[in-house]
Enzyme design. Structure first.
Site, PDB file in Angstrom:
ATOM      1  N   SER A  71     -10.206  -8.310  -5.675  1.00  0.00           N
ATOM      2  CA  SER A  71     -10.659  -7.053  -6.277  1.00  0.00           C
ATOM      3  C   SER A  71     -11.166  -7.273  -7.695  1.00  0.00           C
ATOM      4  CB  SER A  71      -9.536  -6.018  -6.270  1.00  0.00           C
ATOM      5  OG  SER A  71      -9.224  -5.621  -4.952  1.00  0.00           O
ATOM      6  N   CYS A 324      -3.503   6.500   5.169  1.00  0.00           N
ATOM      7  CA  CYS A 324      -2.905   7.691   4.586  1.00  0.00           C
ATOM      8  C   CYS A 324      -3.209   7.715   3.098  1.00  0.00           C
ATOM      9  CB  CYS A 324      -1.400   7.700   4.819  1.00  0.00           C
ATOM     10  SG  CYS A 324      -0.608   9.237   4.297  1.00  0.00           S
TER      11      CYS A 324
END
Length: 396
Positions: A71, A324
């Site tokens: 990332s 989620c």
């Protein structure tokens, strides 16, 4: 039976990586920026690691920058290309619809700061069309960033062709290769790659360490200011134990890649064949080219989270096509990008197997998935509507 089939999320550290880290912690614990002997011994190991990574991907040692993972490397690569482009009056970036969120969220940040972004479709196959890429690049384009292999459906992009197109047009080419490094051959020179991101924990190295390849001549923009580490481009004392663990894992992965891929591809194809026997199911993405360890299926009439929980009770660790977020169950943007509707994307399963998988374990996975899918459909109102004809099947 316990089967770990979520290697795309993270892998178990190899014994070689653990041994390298342990030895470093005991022996090469000095600060590599220090001038005295203890520090210089750590510095020597650090530079040996840099050279080894460079050798494996056919780069130069000074083109390897150590990071905290994929990332960070993605962010630095994109912001670098954007800043260089802006100075040249170029503010257009091309990417794809199913990139990792480290890419997509950074692109959104750049859009908020005046850049324009084109996200190429990946079609049902999960592979971009290079003719569409050619048509999208303009004189205002400063960067093309396309992942090498998708983290959810495992499809592999034509990286060498994309790199050649970018080189011809004078556009920076970055690839998020987090799922690819250590799993498929990478040659940054042959593939015309300007920047590449990688993360150790995807190939049996430790978490919290990775690297960014930046071709000689690419002037990196700093994300972290402070010290002069990493040629002044990434401040902070280097994580030498983690870096040595990463290199040990990558060296082992590269050496055994052909053998491991042959075995995993055989098991992968067996899984695909077995899961295809489930009515109203479909493989997500093209069967080939695809990572040897990736199987991703959608099953109509069920919820993926329930599937995961019941498989976990059977000893199978896997992942779903939903995530989620803030209490809301959102279907995978990857599955939506290849054309799966929300209801179908919700009922998806990703199996990312490792080189230690056996055919016996694969058979157990197939039988377990068949049982669980049948069980979930037995009390699903959606499945009842599909079977009664109130709704039409999407997956024939």
């Amino acid at each position: 039976m316990q089967i770990y089939a979520d290697n795309a999320a993270t892998t178990k550290m190899s014994e070689a990586a653990i041994a390298a880290m342990t030895d470093c912690i005991r022996t090469f614990w000095g600060n590599p920026s220090s001038l005295y002997t203890i520090g210089q011994k750590a510095k020597e190991k650090l530079e040996e690691a840099r050279a080894e990574i460079a050798r494996i991907i056919n780069a130069e040692p000074r083109e390897i920058l150590f990071t905290s993972g994929g990332s960070e490397a993605d962010n630095q690569a994109l912001l670098t290309a954007a800043m260089i482009g802006k100075k040249q009056g170029k503010t257009h970036i091309v990417s794809s619809m199913f990139e990792h969120h480290a890419i997509l969220h950074t692109l959104k940040k750049l859009e908020d700061n005046g850049f324009t972004v084109t996200l190429l479709p990946v079609h049902e196959s999960g592979i971009i069309n290079t003719d569409e890429l050619k048509a999208t690049i303009t004189d205002d384009t400063c960067l093309v960033t396309i992942m090498t292999a998708n983290n959810e459906i495992g499809t592999i992009q034509p990286i060498a062709e994309i790199g050649a197109i970018c080189r011809e047009r004078g556009v920076f080419f970055h690839t998020d290769a987090v799922q690819a490094v250590g799993h498929i051959p990478i040659d940054v020179k042959a593939q015309n790659i300007d920047m590449l991101s990688a993360s150790a924990h995807k190939f049996h190295g430790p978490k919290g360490v990775g690297f960014l390849y930046a071709k000689k001549g690419v002037r990196l923009s700093n994300l972290i200011e402070g010290g002069a580490q990493e040629r002044g481009k990434r401040a902070g004392t280097e994580n030498v134990p983690g870096i040595l663990g990463m290199v040990a894992a990558l060296r082992e992965a590269a050496a055994n890649m052909e053998e491991h891929n042959a075995h995993m591809a055989q098991v992968r194809d067996h899984l695909i064949k077995g899961l295809s026997e489930i009515p109203h199911s479909a493989l997500n993405g093209a069967a080939n080219p695809r990572l040897a360890g990736n199987v991703n299926f959608s099953f109509e009439g069920i919820e993926g989270e329930s599937l995961l929980i019941l498989l976990d009770q059977k000893g199978i660790s896997s992942s779903s096509g939903s995530a989620c977020t803030s209490g809301a169950l959102d279907p995978s943007h990857v599955l939506l990008a290849i054309g799966r509707i929300h209801d179908v994307a919700h009922g998806s399963l990703r199996l990312s197997i490792g080189e230690d998988i056996t055919m016996e374990e694969a058979d157990y996975i197939i039988e377990s998935v068949k049982e669980v899918v049948a069980h979930l459909r037995s009390f699903s109102p959606v499945w009842r509507d599909l079977m009664s004809g109130k709704k039409e099947f999407i997956l024939k």
